[in-house]
Design a protein around this motif. Structure first.
Motif: not given
Length: 161
Positions: A107-114, A116-121, A129-138
């Motif tokens: 769900d969107p709330a869990k996805e945002a938290e996930f 954020q943790k992935l980017n922090d890791l 590292y200055d990229k932000v990974i989020e749902p979508g297409t590269f």
């Protein structure tokens, strides 16, 4: 992880056997040839992050490479039927197309938290590292010239009809 793979490789060349360099008639001896190769890979992964979660992270990568170049090789023929072909050098120019997708079944709330943790890791593990990974297409298209640094070496065993 659970995954699905699809792939394809097609390669072709047209050989010119060097009469002055070869003791035997073609298809035996040294040759020079233009070549073309095509490679395709499609991989879809379902990542089960935690056994307590029923949600998955889904990645999909599609990769296409077209390569054209020139190769130098030698073909041995044994017992009039068995062939061993060695491509010793084959510089070329490659054109690539890569597409990657990243998403979740959360769900969107869990996805945002996930994410954020992935980017922090990743920020902790990868300096600068200055990229932000989020749902979508590269998507990235372009070409890479391998003429002066590329190397193609192939050994084939075949049977002459």
């Amino acid at each position: 992880t659970d995954y699905k793979d699809k792939g394809l490789h097609i390669s072709g060349d047209y050989r010119f056997y060097l009469k002055k360099e070869n003791k035997y008639a073609a298809p035996r001896g040294f040759y020079i040839a233009p070549y073309y190769t095509y490679n395709y890979l499609n991989r879809e992964n379902y990542w089960h992050i935690d056994e307590n979660l029923i949600d998955d992270v889904i990645t999909n990568v599609k990769f296409n490479i077209h390569t054209v170049g020139v190769e130098l090789g030698y073909q041995f023929v044994f017992w009039d039927r068995m062939a061993v072909d060695m491509i010793m050098m084959g510089p070329g120019v490659g054109f690539y197309d890569i597409k990657a997708k990243l998403g979740t079944s959360m769900d969107p709330a869990k996805e945002a938290e996930f994410f954020q943790k992935l980017n922090d890791l990743l920020a902790d593990k990868i300096p600068g590292y200055d990229k932000v990974i989020e749902p979508g297409t590269f998507s990235k298209n372009g070409s890479y010239n391998t003429v002066d640094v590329g190397f193609r070496y192939v050994v084939r065993i075949g049977y002459r009809f």
